[in-house]
Motif scaffolding. Structure first.
Motif, PDB file in Angstrom:
ATOM      1  N   ASN A   1      -3.439   4.550 -12.565  1.00  0.00           N
ATOM      2  CA  ASN A   1      -4.147   4.595 -11.292  1.00  0.00           C
ATOM      3  C   ASN A   1      -5.637   4.738 -11.598  1.00  0.00           C
ATOM      4  OD1 ASN A   1      -4.752   5.093  -8.483  1.00  0.00           O
ATOM      5  ND2 ASN A   1      -2.692   5.914  -8.255  1.00  0.00           N
ATOM      6  N   SER A   2      -6.474   4.776 -10.582  1.00  0.00           N
ATOM      7  CA  SER A   2      -7.921   4.891 -10.814  1.00  0.00           C
ATOM      8  C   SER A   2      -8.224   6.178 -11.597  1.00  0.00           C
ATOM      9  CB  SER A   2      -8.650   4.935  -9.472  1.00  0.00           C
ATOM     10  OG  SER A   2      -8.116   5.957  -8.658  1.00  0.00           O
TER      11      SER A   2
ATOM     12  N   SER B   1      -0.139   9.788  -8.185  1.00  0.00           N
ATOM     13  CA  SER B   1      -1.500   9.852  -8.735  1.00  0.00           C
ATOM     14  C   SER B   1      -2.615   9.531  -7.746  1.00  0.00           C
ATOM     15  CB  SER B   1      -1.587   8.876  -9.903  1.00  0.00           C
ATOM     16  OG  SER B   1      -0.969   7.643  -9.564  1.00  0.00           O
ATOM     17  N   CYS B   2      -2.389   9.776  -6.447  1.00  0.00           N
ATOM     18  CA  CYS B   2      -3.493   9.523  -5.528  1.00  0.00           C
ATOM     19  C   CYS B   2      -4.534  10.627  -5.705  1.00  0.00           C
ATOM     20  CB  CYS B   2      -3.024   9.508  -4.072  1.00  0.00           C
ATOM     21  SG  CYS B   2      -4.446   9.328  -2.954  1.00  0.00           S
ATOM     22  N   PRO B   3      -5.774  10.251  -6.044  1.00  0.00           N
ATOM     23  CA  PRO B   3      -6.802  11.265  -6.304  1.00  0.00           C
ATOM     24  C   PRO B   3      -7.658  11.616  -5.093  1.00  0.00           C
ATOM     25  CG  PRO B   3      -7.599   9.121  -7.013  1.00  0.00           C
ATOM     26  CD  PRO B   3      -6.267   8.886  -6.322  1.00  0.00           C
ATOM     27  N   ASN B   4      -7.320  11.068  -3.921  1.00  0.00           N
ATOM     28  CA  ASN B   4      -8.320  11.111  -2.843  1.00  0.00           C
ATOM     29  C   ASN B   4      -7.909  11.809  -1.557  1.00  0.00           C
ATOM     30  OD1 ASN B   4     -10.046   9.618  -4.508  1.00  0.00           O
ATOM     31  ND2 ASN B   4      -9.023   7.719  -3.871  1.00  0.00           N
TER      32      ASN B   4
ATOM     33  N   ASN C   1     -13.542   4.350  -5.018  1.00  0.00           N
ATOM     34  CA  ASN C   1     -12.905   4.471  -3.708  1.00  0.00           C
ATOM     35  C   ASN C   1     -12.416   5.872  -3.464  1.00  0.00           C
ATOM     36  OD1 ASN C   1      -9.740   4.760  -3.214  1.00  0.00           O
ATOM     37  ND2 ASN C   1     -10.034   3.890  -5.243  1.00  0.00           N
ATOM     38  N   SER C   2     -12.516   6.246  -2.179  1.00  0.00           N
ATOM     39  CA  SER C   2     -11.853   7.458  -1.730  1.00  0.00           C
ATOM     40  C   SER C   2     -11.243   7.140  -0.374  1.00  0.00           C
ATOM     41  CB  SER C   2     -12.839   8.625  -1.642  1.00  0.00           C
ATOM     42  OG  SER C   2     -12.123   9.806  -1.300  1.00  0.00           O
ATOM     43  N   MET C   3     -10.269   6.212  -0.394  1.00  0.00           N
ATOM     44  CA  MET C   3      -9.678   5.703   0.839  1.00  0.00           C
ATOM     45  C   MET C   3      -8.993   6.819   1.637  1.00  0.00           C
ATOM     46  SD  MET C   3     -10.438   2.515   0.552  1.00  0.00           S
ATOM     47  CE  MET C   3      -9.400   1.581   1.673  1.00  0.00           C
ATOM     48  N   GLY C   4      -8.304   7.711   0.897  1.00  0.00           N
ATOM     49  CA  GLY C   4      -7.618   8.809   1.583  1.00  0.00           C
ATOM     50  C   GLY C   4      -6.251   8.423   2.122  1.00  0.00           C
ATOM     51  N   LEU C   5      -5.611   7.483   1.429  1.00  0.00           N
ATOM     52  CA  LEU C   5      -4.226   7.091   1.760  1.00  0.00           C
ATOM     53  C   LEU C   5      -4.075   6.524   3.174  1.00  0.00           C
ATOM     54  CD1 LEU C   5      -1.486   9.562   0.439  1.00  0.00           C
ATOM     55  CD2 LEU C   5      -1.378   7.074   0.532  1.00  0.00           C
ATOM     56  N   PRO C   6      -4.997   5.647   3.607  1.00  0.00           N
ATOM     57  CA  PRO C   6      -4.761   5.004   4.901  1.00  0.00           C
ATOM     58  C   PRO C   6      -3.550   4.087   4.780  1.00  0.00           C
ATOM     59  CG  PRO C   6      -6.530   3.857   3.758  1.00  0.00           C
ATOM     60  CD  PRO C   6      -6.160   5.041   2.913  1.00  0.00           C
TER      61      PRO C   6
ATOM     62  N   ASN D   1       4.223   7.041  -6.042  1.00  0.00           N
ATOM     63  CA  ASN D   1       2.830   7.243  -6.437  1.00  0.00           C
ATOM     64  C   ASN D   1       2.563   8.717  -6.696  1.00  0.00           C
ATOM     65  OD1 ASN D   1       0.105   7.352  -6.787  1.00  0.00           O
ATOM     66  ND2 ASN D   1      -0.422   6.237  -4.915  1.00  0.00           N
TER      67      ASN D   1
ATOM     68  N   LYS E   1       0.871  -1.186   0.000  1.00  0.00           N
ATOM     69  CA  LYS E   1       0.000   0.000   0.000  1.00  0.00           C
ATOM     70  C   LYS E   1       0.902   1.228   0.000  1.00  0.00           C
ATOM     71  CE  LYS E   1      -3.287   3.003   0.636  1.00  0.00           C
ATOM     72  NZ  LYS E   1      -4.212   3.341  -0.493  1.00  0.00           N
TER      73      LYS E   1
HETATM   74  O1  LIG Z   1      -7.425   6.773  -1.629  1.00  0.00           O
HETATM   75  C1  LIG Z   1      -6.375   6.088  -1.722  1.00  0.00           C
HETATM   76  O2  LIG Z   1      -5.704   5.666  -0.749  1.00  0.00           O
HETATM   77  C2  LIG Z   1      -5.940   5.801  -3.119  1.00  0.00           C
HETATM   78  N1  LIG Z   1      -6.913   5.419  -3.991  1.00  0.00           N
HETATM   79  C3  LIG Z   1      -6.647   5.236  -5.325  1.00  0.00           C
HETATM   80  O3  LIG Z   1      -7.532   4.893  -6.122  1.00  0.00           O
HETATM   81  N2  LIG Z   1      -5.377   5.406  -5.774  1.00  0.00           N
HETATM   82  C4  LIG Z   1      -4.358   5.770  -4.958  1.00  0.00           C
HETATM   83  O4  LIG Z   1      -3.205   5.922  -5.433  1.00  0.00           O
HETATM   84  C5  LIG Z   1      -4.643   5.965  -3.562  1.00  0.00           C
HETATM   85 CL1  LIG Z   1      -3.342   6.400  -2.507  1.00  0.00          CL
END
Ligand SMILES: O=C(O)c1[nH]c(=O)[nH]c(=O)c1Cl
Length: 310
Positions: free
Chosen positions: A191-192, A127-130, A68-73, A125, A44
């Protein structure tokens, strides 16, 4: 006939691995990946410090993929670096995904990795969009160039980039011109697709909590875009910069298509989340069946050989 491949001179049983973020948050998940049929694995994306990430629900599987919008957990860089260091003699090829919440933190994190005994590959990375308030680095060409210039002034280990999808030929051209200036091991496309919206019609409501329901799209939705990005960068980058294909991989045919576009390795995200690590055996079997039917004996027989209509 074989689906074996080599990456950085390391022989892998097959070109398949997880996509960062899927099945790779904890030691347990990464161990399960390492014991699976996957040819390699990636962690991750890590920031320096532990992050809880965005409020739930933040990941939803939907009929044509996922949002997803995990937010880099994540557990923090040290957690993943320690995991990789402890296992780097047993595992063929490891990928450590990293970013930072600021320019300075990115440089600090990469300096930490450079100073370590880590022998594997680092996936930066871009390209994290979240992360609310944090635009995607790789959509800012000037910032990308500035960051890569600073990183390669000290970083000597193998480094790849996780790129977002681009949708304009001029952007493929501009980005490739920048990337060709650096000794990158690979670029990982894609990436997404950032900031999509999925609606629950019964409730007349979004399905994820963060960002008003806006989130990165994965799965069937994004395969045509993923293939185009793999193809575009394969056509434009120095052959020394390999391509990893990610996006919309659910069947052996999808794997075949990514390799036909020029991918050296192929990552699985949404479908891995939905099916579990058993998916890798299925994908290998399906890819072998396609190669058999077409008379191919190895990946190089068709890698990057997508035909155009003349
Ligand atoms: O929200 C996320 O953690 C996330 N979610 C994604 O779809 N791509 C990423 O690179 C990341 Cl870092």
């Amino acid at each position: 006939m074989t689906v074996e491949t080599s990456f950085l001179g390391i022989t892998l049983a097959n070109p398949l691995m997880n996509a960062s973020g899927v099945h790779c948050m904890t030691v347990a998940e990464m161990d399960e990946l390492a014991q699976s049929a996957a040819g390699a694995f990636v962690t991750k994306t890590a920031t320096r410090d532990y992050r809880a990430g965005n409020p739930q629900p933040r990941y939803v599987d939907v009929p044509l993929g996922s949002i997803n919008s995990m937010g880099l957990p994540n557990e923090g860089l040290a957690y993943y670096l320690d995991y990789c260091l402890a296992r780097q003699n047993q595992q063929a090829l490891q990928f450590l995904s990293v970013v930072g919440l600021s320019y300075d933190e990115i440089v600090e994190n990469l300096r930490t990795i450079e100073a370590s005994d880590y022998q594997g590959v680092t996936e930066f990375n871009l390209s994290c969009p979240n992360v609310p308030g944090k635009p995607q680095i790789a959509y800012d060409f000037e910032l990308t160039e500035r960051l890569l210039t600073e990183v390669f002034s000290f970083f000597t280990k193998p480094l790849g980039l996780k790129l977002p999808p681009y949708f304009d030929i001029a952007h493929f051209d501009q980005m490739a011109a920048i990337l060709n200036r650096f000794p990158l091991t690979y670029v990982n496309c894609v990436n997404s697709i950032g900031n999509g919206l999925y609606i629950d019609v019964d409730k007349e409501q979004v399905v994820i909590k963060p960002k008003g329901g806006f989130g990165g799209l994965g799965g069937d939705y994004i395969k045509p875009t993923a293939l185009a990005n793999v193809r575009a960068f394969h056509q434009r980058l120095n052959p020394s910069i390999k391509i990893i294909g990610t996006g919309g991989v659910r069947t052996g045919q999808d794997v075949f298509e990514h390799i036909l576009c020029g991918a050296s390795l192929v990552q699985v995200g949404t479908a891995l989340h939905q099916e579990g690590v058993g998916i890798f055996e299925r994908l290998v079997a399906e890819l072998e069946a396609i190669m058999e039917a077409k008379g191919y004996t190895c990946l190089e027989d068709f890698q990057g050989k997508l035909r155009e209509i003349n």
